[in-house]
Motif scaffolding. Structure first.
Motif, PDB file in Angstrom:
ATOM      1  N   PHE A  92       0.958  -1.232   0.045  1.00 20.65           N
ATOM      2  CA  PHE A  92       0.438   0.287  -0.004  1.00 20.65           C
ATOM      3  C   PHE A  92       0.792   1.727  -0.072  1.00 20.65           C
ATOM      4  N   VAL A  93       2.622   0.953  -0.336  1.00 17.94           N
ATOM      5  CA  VAL A  93       2.848   2.230  -1.047  1.00 17.94           C
ATOM      6  C   VAL A  93       3.780   2.255  -2.417  1.00 17.94           C
ATOM      7  N   ASN A  94       3.529   2.855  -2.875  1.00 20.30           N
ATOM      8  CA  ASN A  94       4.644   3.056  -3.984  1.00 20.30           C
ATOM      9  C   ASN A  94       3.510   1.842  -5.094  1.00 20.30           C
ATOM     10  N   CYS A  95       2.024   2.189  -5.147  1.00 23.52           N
ATOM     11  CA  CYS A  95       1.672   1.732  -5.532  1.00 23.52           C
ATOM     12  C   CYS A  95       0.314   2.404  -6.271  1.00 23.52           C
ATOM     13  N   PRO A  96      -0.410   2.447  -7.230  1.00 24.95           N
ATOM     14  CA  PRO A  96      -1.403   3.207  -8.022  1.00 24.95           C
ATOM     15  C   PRO A  96      -2.850   3.888  -7.010  1.00 24.95           C
ATOM     16  N   VAL A  97      -3.063   5.104  -6.989  1.00 22.80           N
ATOM     17  CA  VAL A  97      -3.822   5.118  -6.216  1.00 22.80           C
ATOM     18  C   VAL A  97      -4.852   5.936  -6.896  1.00 22.80           C
ATOM     19  N   LEU A  98      -6.039   6.842  -6.659  1.00 20.54           N
ATOM     20  CA  LEU A  98      -6.974   7.595  -6.905  1.00 20.54           C
ATOM     21  C   LEU A  98      -6.417   8.218  -6.165  1.00 20.54           C
ATOM     22  N   GLU A  99      -6.793   9.884  -5.711  1.00 17.31           N
ATOM     23  CA  GLU A  99      -6.435  10.934  -4.896  1.00 17.31           C
ATOM     24  C   GLU A  99      -7.350  11.773  -5.375  1.00 17.31           C
ATOM     25  N   ALA A 100      -8.031  12.406  -4.050  1.00 18.77           N
ATOM     26  CA  ALA A 100      -8.725  13.989  -4.024  1.00 18.77           C
ATOM     27  C   ALA A 100      -8.038  14.103  -2.702  1.00 18.77           C
ATOM     28  N   THR A 101      -8.226  15.663  -2.393  1.00 21.24           N
ATOM     29  CA  THR A 101      -8.030  16.263  -1.171  1.00 21.24           C
ATOM     30  C   THR A 101      -9.072  17.284  -1.026  1.00 21.24           C
ATOM     31  N   MET A 102      -9.181  17.430  -1.666  1.00 22.29           N
ATOM     32  CA  MET A 102     -10.337  19.143  -1.522  1.00 22.29           C
ATOM     33  C   MET A 102     -11.614  18.178  -1.666  1.00 22.29           C
ATOM     34  N   PRO A 103     -12.521  19.038  -0.961  1.00 20.64           N
ATOM     35  CA  PRO A 103     -14.408  18.536  -0.376  1.00 20.64           C
ATOM     36  C   PRO A 103     -14.543  19.066  -1.858  1.00 20.64           C
ATOM     37  N   ASN A 104     -15.854  17.749  -2.202  1.00 17.21           N
ATOM     38  CA  ASN A 104     -16.527  18.091  -3.174  1.00 17.21           C
ATOM     39  C   ASN A 104     -15.783  17.682  -4.576  1.00 17.21           C
ATOM     40  N   SER A 105     -14.898  17.138  -4.115  1.00 17.88           N
ATOM     41  CA  SER A 105     -13.951  16.215  -5.323  1.00 17.88           C
ATOM     42  C   SER A 105     -14.861  15.075  -5.591  1.00 17.88           C
ATOM     43  N   THR A 106     -15.070  14.637  -7.013  1.00 17.97           N
ATOM     44  CA  THR A 106     -15.918  13.761  -7.062  1.00 17.97           C
ATOM     45  C   THR A 106     -15.918  13.024  -8.309  1.00 17.97           C
ATOM     46  N   LEU A 107     -16.617  11.543  -7.985  1.00 17.57           N
ATOM     47  CA  LEU A 107     -15.976  10.396  -8.867  1.00 17.57           C
ATOM     48  C   LEU A 107     -17.544   9.515  -9.237  1.00 17.57           C
ATOM     49  N   SER A 108     -17.630   8.796 -10.127  1.00 15.00           N
ATOM     50  CA  SER A 108     -18.665   7.433 -10.061  1.00 15.00           C
ATOM     51  C   SER A 108     -18.297   6.287 -10.467  1.00 15.00           C
ATOM     52  N   LEU A 109     -18.141   5.467 -10.191  1.00 14.01           N
ATOM     53  CA  LEU A 109     -18.429   3.756 -10.641  1.00 14.01           C
ATOM     54  C   LEU A 109     -19.708   2.912 -11.153  1.00 14.01           C
ATOM     55  N   ASP A 110     -19.479   2.432 -11.660  1.00 16.89           N
ATOM     56  CA  ASP A 110     -20.584   1.172 -11.835  1.00 16.89           C
ATOM     57  C   ASP A 110     -20.065  -0.112 -11.856  1.00 16.89           C
ATOM     58  N   PHE A 111     -20.965  -0.240 -11.186  1.00 17.14           N
ATOM     59  CA  PHE A 111     -20.644  -1.811 -11.013  1.00 17.14           C
ATOM     60  C   PHE A 111     -22.218  -2.507 -11.201  1.00 17.14           C
ATOM     61  N   THR A 112     -21.872  -4.117 -10.816  1.00 16.47           N
ATOM     62  CA  THR A 112     -22.588  -5.659 -10.986  1.00 16.47           C
ATOM     63  C   THR A 112     -22.562  -5.981  -9.675  1.00 16.47           C
ATOM     64  N   GLY A 113     -23.466  -6.054  -9.216  1.00 13.88           N
ATOM     65  CA  GLY A 113     -23.386  -6.837  -7.456  1.00 13.88           C
ATOM     66  C   GLY A 113     -24.337  -6.551  -6.539  1.00 13.88           C
ATOM     67  N   THR A 114     -23.572  -7.700  -5.506  1.00 14.42           N
ATOM     68  CA  THR A 114     -24.759  -7.149  -3.809  1.00 14.42           C
ATOM     69  C   THR A 114     -23.636  -6.091  -3.323  1.00 14.42           C
ATOM     70  N   ALA A 115     -22.472  -6.214  -3.258  1.00 14.20           N
ATOM     71  CA  ALA A 115     -21.885  -5.171  -2.096  1.00 14.20           C
ATOM     72  C   ALA A 115     -21.129  -4.346  -2.724  1.00 14.20           C
ATOM     73  N   ILE A 116     -20.692  -2.809  -2.488  1.00 12.20           N
ATOM     74  CA  ILE A 116     -19.653  -2.124  -3.198  1.00 12.20           C
ATOM     75  C   ILE A 116     -19.053  -1.619  -1.381  1.00 12.20           C
ATOM     76  N   GLY A 117     -17.553  -1.547  -2.231  1.00 17.09           N
ATOM     77  CA  GLY A 117     -16.716  -0.396  -0.868  1.00 17.09           C
ATOM     78  C   GLY A 117     -15.668  -0.092  -1.052  1.00 17.09           C
ATOM     79  N   VAL A 118     -14.526   0.301  -0.459  1.00 17.56           N
ATOM     80  CA  VAL A 118     -13.238   1.184  -1.505  1.00 17.56           C
ATOM     81  C   VAL A 118     -12.146  -0.029  -0.191  1.00 17.56           C
ATOM     82  N   GLY A 119     -10.828   0.404  -0.732  1.00 21.06           N
ATOM     83  CA  GLY A 119      -9.454  -0.394  -0.568  1.00 21.06           C
ATOM     84  C   GLY A 119      -8.694   0.628  -0.139  1.00 21.06           C
ATOM     85  N   ILE A 120      -8.516   1.063   0.875  1.00 20.80           N
ATOM     86  CA  ILE A 120      -8.012   2.880   1.438  1.00 20.80           C
ATOM     87  C   ILE A 120      -6.599   3.031   1.453  1.00 20.80           C
TER      88      ILE A 120
END
Length: 661
Positions: free
Chosen positions: A552-580
């Motif tokens: 979990f270092v020297n690896c690709p990440v999606l990063e945002a540091t400012m309020p209201n930064s927005t993204l969306s993700l389409d997925f299929t399934g019964t559960a959704i989450g993040v590993g941060i």
């Protein structure tokens, strides 16, 4: 009594050629009674190997005993004194194997026979003369909880010294060739070997097993400077009690290697004091549930050349200890099989992360024949709710079984102070209950190490403060864990070999939870639709000097540091989450599923102020199994302890059967 306290200073086979017969019904043949220095000796063959024990005129309570290695008729005065005091003396002939792994497995057989069939004491005194040092230390390091003390004379503690002749000693060409043949070593491999008696003494020292080495300073065959002195010095530095007594009276022969033993009564008293009164520890069988056993695993060993064993867990699995010992033991049991060991321990992670990373971190490296899973400590520490624990643990089991119906799985529950407290109050910890519930439903073996630790602490067999020390176990705790796993392996193997018919993999039972995470997987962060404020950082690492976790270092990440930064993700399934990655500046996030109302989630943890750690969070786990869209937005609010509003996503998590292997 005065001691000088040292303060410085692979063959081809069709089925299984070498097996640990302590897991089998042992065969005793050619038993007879003989005279041994005025005492009765019972000689016999143990599965074809010559062995014997000598009976005392009247045994002490608990049947204490001394186990001699090699040269059993050399310097027997101490043994005679101990027999008179009520000790048994025992010996099995594994000569000319130089303490190799197959000799050690045969020693396990002998120990099992004497303690289980003849009720000898569970802890014994080891006695090693010359090359016998290779045996007594080899077995003691594998079984420190079974050893009361070690007494040696002119002990070989490093075979590079003798018979290898790599130091001051002359090489014994015949013995060196025998050793290389027995171990299957080249000269270079023997020199590089790092498990001589002088190596890896941590576990033995943690158990405070007292050592007594009797030597001659004139010994040129097995020089103390290359054997006893480095071993004792290392042992004392690790906190183990060790003593050296130099013999200087009387004629010394064989270049000082043979010498008279002064004061044999002193050494008999050393053994007596370490061994009596005999204590009987709580049986390990109380904490091991065999259930359906490991029949598929052992069938794979019969039929396959390559065996895959995986270890899925947190830091207790990641760290060196029980995992390494278990791997070594399996290789010893089946020396002609190629083992691939998948190390999938990541500190801080429990059952929820395990369920979603199982495909990448385990199945992506090979399909296991045997899988060890532990999550009880981090599930408690991370405050994972009960329903999520069941969904996750069951998900791992079902995911694994669907990929390989013959995959055998062991669920293990490790110890922490809160679980010990629960047991002390008569309560079963929630995490233990859930591990056992899943194991029982699927007929899986399980090991409740948390209860073992709690019960042994209650019985005052050891202390948490001085012996076990931490939920990340000391060498003492690692040994305790390993010995219970070893028992499970032995007992399930015994059951497998006793079966006349093999039952193939059965159909999975109905799920405990219809929406368990059996299709848990990662979704690449590259699939997200970035609207504003987010950026892809290909090789993220902190700039503030705060610690990180491997992977979990020297690896690709999606990063945002400012309020209201927005993204969306389409997925299929019964559960959704993040590993941060949650660190000192981690904030809060707003999330909306299928254009529903936004909800807030705090991503800051109690450890984030001093560590960028992997942290897995679910936004939903009970969705309809169809396509969905989640929208994430950085919140303007944050935890009062956080330095910022950052969110760094390494993985999206989804429970999607479409992508199940």
């Amino acid at each position: 009594m005065v001691f000088r306290l040292l303060t410085t200073r692979f063959l081809t086979f069709t089925y299984i050629l070498f097996i640990n017969t302590s897991t089998l019904a042992q065969k005793i043949t050619e038993q007879k009674s003989e005279n041994w220095h005025g005492f009765e000796k019972i000689s016999f063959l143990l599965d074809g190997t010559p062995a014997y024990y000598v009976k005392p005129p009247k045994a002490l309570a608990g049947n204490p005993w001394v186990w001699r290695a090699h040269f059993p008729d050399w310097h027997t005065t101490m043994d005679s004194l101990l027999l008179q005091k009520g000790f048994y003396v025992a010996y099995i002939n594994t000569n000319d194997r130089f303490g190799d792994s197959q000799a050690m497995l045969k020693w396990d057989d002998f120990y099992h026979y004497l303690t289980q069939d003849l009720s000898f004491a569970p802890k014994l005194a080891l006695e090693g003369v010359s090359r016998g040092g290779l045996y007594v230390y080899g077995w003691a390091k594998r079984n420190p909880e079974k050893v009361s003390c070690i007494y040696t004379e002119a002990a070989v503690c490093d075979f590079k010294s003798w018979p290898g002749g790599k130091g001051k000693s002359k090489r014994d060409e015949k013995a060196w060739k025998q050793l290389l043949d027995v171990y299957g070593f080249s000269e270079e491999q023997a020199i590089a070997y790092d498990n001589n008696p002088i190596d890896h003494l941590e576990g033995l020292a943690a158990y405070k097993v007292p050592l007594l080495h009797v030597i001659s300073l004139n010994d040129k065959l097995v020089p103390p400077d290359e054997n006893t002195f480095p071993l004792v010095e290392k042992y004392q530095q690790l906190g183990g009690p060790a003593y050296v007594y130099t013999m200087s009276r009387g004629a010394q022969t064989l270049e000082g290697h043979h010498f008279p033993i002064e004061h044999p009564e002193w050494w008999a008293n050393f053994v007596l004091q370490a061994s009596v009164p005999v204590s009987k520890p709580i049986a390990k069988t109380n904490f091991v549930q065999l259930r359906g056993g490991l029949n598929h695993f052992y069938k794979a060993i019969q039929q396959q050349d390559t065996i895959i064993v995986a270890f899925l867990g947190g830091s207790i699995t990641h760290n060196t200890g029980w995992r390494n010992k278990t791997s070594d033991y399996l290789q010893e049991l089946f020396p002609h099989k190629k083992f691939i060991f998948i190390k999938a321990g990541i500190p801080s992670l429990g059952s929820l992360p395990h369920a979603f990373r199982f495909e990448k971190d385990v199945l992506g490296k090979g399909t296991p024949d045997l899988l060890f899973v532990e999550a009880a400590v981090n599930d408690h520490t991370n405050e994972t709710d009960s329903l999520t624990q069941i969904k996750a643990l069951e998900g791992i089991v079902r995911h694994g079984k669907k990929v390989n119906p013959a995959m055998d799985i062991v669920l293990m529950s490790f110890a922490d102070p809160d679980k010990t407290s629960d047991y002390k109050q008569g309560k079963i910890p929630l995490e233990i209950s859930n591990h056992e519930k899943v194991a029982a439903h699927y007929g899986l073996p399980s090991i409740n190490l948390a209860k073992e630790v709690a019960d042994r602490l209650s019985a005052k067999e050891f202390s948490w403060e001085h012996d076990f020390k931490d939920l990340h176990p000391s060498p003492y705790g690692q040994e305790l864990y390993y010995q219970s796993i070893k028992l499970l392996l032995n007992e399930t193997y015994k059951n497998f070999l006793s079966k006349s018919k093999f039952v193939s993999a059965e159909q999975l039972p109905k799920s405990l939870d219809a929406k368990s995470f059996e299709a848990g997987r990662y979704i690449s962060i590259k699939e997200a639709k970035l609207q504003n404020g987010w950026q892809m950082v290909e090789q993220w690492k902190p700039t503030d000097g705060i610690g990180t976790r491997e992977g979990f270092v020297n690896c690709p990440v999606l990063e945002a540091t400012m309020p209201n930064s927005t993204l969306s993700l389409d997925f299929t399934g019964t559960a959704i989450g993040v590993g941060i990655i949650s660190g000192p500046d981690t904030g809060e996030i707003l999330y909306s599923i299928d254009k529903g109302p936004y909800q807030k989630m705090d991503l800051y943890t109690q450890w984030s102020h001093f560590l960028y750690l992997p942290w897995y969070k679910l936004f939903a786990s009970d969705l309809t199994a169809k396509k969905h869209t989640i929208t994430l937005k950085i919140s303007a609010s944050k935890n009062l302890k956080s330095k910022g509003n950052a969110c760094r996503i390494v993985y999206f998590l989804a429970n999607n059967s479409v992508n199940l292997k």
